[in-house]
Design an enzyme around this catalytic site. Structure first.
Site, short mmCIF file in Angstrom:
data_model
loop_
_atom_site.label_atom_id
_atom_site.label_comp_id
_atom_site.label_asym_id
_atom_site.label_seq_id
_atom_site.Cartn_x
_atom_site.Cartn_y
_atom_site.Cartn_z
N GLY A 43 11.32 -2.86 4.17
CA GLY A 43 11.42 -3.22 2.74
C GLY A 43 10.40 -2.48 1.91
N LEU B 79 3.84 11.21 -2.10
CA LEU B 79 4.47 11.17 -3.42
C LEU B 79 4.55 12.58 -3.99
CD1 LEU B 79 2.64 8.05 -4.91
CD2 LEU B 79 5.03 8.18 -4.18
N ALA B 80 5.62 12.85 -4.71
CA ALA B 80 5.83 14.19 -5.25
C ALA B 80 4.74 14.57 -6.25
CB ALA B 80 7.20 14.27 -5.91
N HIS C 73 5.69 -1.31 -33.24
CA HIS C 73 6.48 -2.53 -33.14
C HIS C 73 7.91 -2.23 -33.59
CE1 HIS C 73 7.54 -6.75 -33.35
NE2 HIS C 73 8.06 -6.52 -34.53
#
Ligand code: FAD
Ligand code: NAD
Length: 471
Positions: free
Chosen positions: A185, A325-326, A450
């Site tokens: 997982g 990780l790349a 916002h």
């Protein structure tokens, strides 16, 4: 015919680590060759990793949204159908476009691309078995091992990429299986489980540890993520170890054992995905010819300047230490060329973001709460839920939260964890903040537009040293 002069840099492997180093070396005015045996540049990431998986994740999410999440938005749709062949074609065209683009970039920067398998003859020379037949040799002043990684096989379960698959099979299935068991997982397991579950497969994830997400994911975030995945129809068996498999019947069977006080049982499915991690790939590289050793996990041993014990032979990316990780490989590729050319380079290993591209996305940078606890490091924690964010509300997409951890004395940020829509983009702000040594107050006093999801980020920062306004 090739220019056979000695190169300033010879790179073995044209993945993210190798091709980025080739481009950077070209930009620095070095003569450089990059040897890649796959037939296309970009390595695991572009060909069978990051890029194709994200195409499938994006389009399966769209499909799932159109099927299940339009009515409450006032959109009525007709007959929605999956065309798996075209779904895969869309993925293939993203991959081809990018790998061709990388080839163009190498050319543009004067880097030679040699299609073939490279192997050390000695410390100064590589022999290349060319993909088109024949061989060539190439001499270099410097060498870079950038040969990446491969899926760790599950002992006793033979991979055929049809019924027993790795991620490579999982991005290329020709029909939607009725059921799938996922061993592991971690990130690959969960991303691929998401894709096929959205397309209609009944997916069960079997994980040895007590939490999903692999190493690094904050436990509180991992629990929240698992809850959301359960609502999406994924099933989990945590604290459960897969002991063995059997492919002799119609279905593939797995024998599993609960690691904590459970019993052995047999699970079965049409397809089993093994996603128990990846291991460095250095087979055929001829390391024995130059006396280079690997550590107990098969990683090329290097120093802080990426040098092996033969100083002009260096290694970066998945083939050596650190997260696979790349973007980590890419940072190292730039730094290693700078070390060779200028004598200095830099990668901040404390500030490498992780993103899981599921829905919602999960992203983090820095330390998790359990990391800090285990080291007895004191911290303040601030959270803000997307359910209190106006943009998330207008988008009807309110699952998730932002969580920040900061030093109680200096307020310097120690870790940032996000589960929610666009978490993977939002973590860039957190990574920049941490790279600059920001405090939570620095973020809280920065004006955020916002209505945006990024306001949840600002409010979590407010909650870390003071109080959020909207929660
Ligand atoms: P690789 O990309 O593995 O490249 C090494 C290359 O070297 C290969 O093309 C190989 O053919 C070549 N090679 C090896 N030996 C030789 C030789 N002797 N001669 C010539 N060529 C050789 N990372 C992320 O950051 N984000 C993601 O979303 C992400 N998703 C992923 C999804 C999947 C399914 C998988 C499997 C991985 C994913 N990753 C992701 C991890 C990422 O792909 C790797 O970290 C990255 O590719 C490492 O780059 P690398 O250049 O070190 O190695
Ligand atoms: P992983 O290490 O992240 O996860 C493997 C999981 O398998 C672990 O949680 C482990 O406990 C479990 N496991 C191992 N043996 C088991 C067993 N016998 N029974 C049950 N569970 C078992 O590895 P992965 O998911 O295969 O990914 C490999 C690498 O690829 C990682 O480094 C990952 O970072 C990278 N990757 C990254 C991305 C991304 O950045 N989005 C996507 C895919 C892959």
């Amino acid at each position: 015919t090739r220019n056979t002069e000695e190169k300033d840099l010879v790179i073995i492997g044209g993945g993210v680590a190798g091709y980025v180093a080739a481009i950077k070396a070209g930009q620095e005015g070095m003569s450089v060759a990059c040897i890649e045996k796959r037939g296309t540049l970009g390595g695991t990431c572009l060909n069978v990793g990051c890029i194709p998986s994200k195409s499938l994740l994006n389009n399966s999410h769209l499909y799932h949204t159109i099927l299940h999440d339009t009515k409450n938005r006032g959109i009525e749709v007709g007959d929605v159908k999956l065309n798996l062949a075209n779904f895969m074609k869309a993925k293939d065209s993203s991959v081809t476009g990018l790998t061709k683009g990388v080839e163009f970039l190498l050319k543009k920067n004067g880097a030679e691309y040699i299609k073939g398998a490279g192997s050390f003859v000695n410390e100064n020379e590589i022999r290349v078995a060319l993909n088109d037949g024949g061989e060539t040799t190439i001499k270099g002043k410097n060498f870079l091992i950038a040969t990446g990684s491969e899926a760790t096989p599950f002992p006793g379960l033979e991979i055929d990429e049809k019924r027993v698959i790795t991620s490579t099979g999982a991005i290329a299935l020709e029909k939607v299986p009725e059921s799938m068991l996922v061993i592991g997982g971690g990130i690959i397991g969960l991303e691929m489980a998401s894709v096929w579950s959205r397309l209609g497969t009944k997916v069960t994830v079997v994980e040895f540890l007590g939490q999903i997400g692999g190493p690094g994911m904050d436990t509180e975030i991992a629990k929240a993520t698992q809850k959301l995945f359960k609502k999406q129809g994924l099933e989990f068996k945590l604290n459960t170890k897969v002991l063995s498999g059997d492919t002799s019947g119609d279905k593939v069977k797995l024998n599993v054992d609960a690691t904590k006080g459970g019993k052995e049982e047999t699970l079965e499915a049409e397809v089993v995905l093994t996603a128990i991690g990846r291991r460095p790939y250095t087979a055929g590289l001829g390391l024995e010819n130059i006396g280079l050793e690997l550590d107990e996990r098969g990683r090329v041993i290097i120093d802080s300047e990426y040098r092996t014990k033969i100083p002009h032979i260096r290694c970066v990316g998945d083939a050596t230490f650190g997260p696979m990780l790349a973007h980590k490989a890419e940072e190292e590729a730039v730094a290693v060329v700078e070390y060779i050319k200028k004598g200095y380079g830099h990668v901040n290993y404390g500030c490498i973001p992780s993103v899981m591209y599921t829905y919602p996305e999960v992203a983090w940078v820095g330390q998790s709460e359990q990391d800090l606890k285990s080291q007895n490091i004191p911290y303040n924690v601030g959270t803000f839920p997307f359910s209190a964010n106006s943009r998330a509300k207008t988008n009807l997409d309110t699952d998730g939260m932002v969580k920040m951890l900061a030093d109680p004395e200096t307020d310097r940020l120690l870790g940032i964890h996000i589960i929610g829509p666009n978490a993977g983009e939002m973590i860039a702000e957190g990574t920049l903040a941490m790279e600059y040594g920001a405090s939570s107050e620095d973020i809280a006093r920065t004006c955020h537009a916002h209505p945006t999801l990024a306001e949840a980020f600002k409010e979590a920062a407010m909650a870390t040293h003071s109080k959020a306004i909207h929660f």
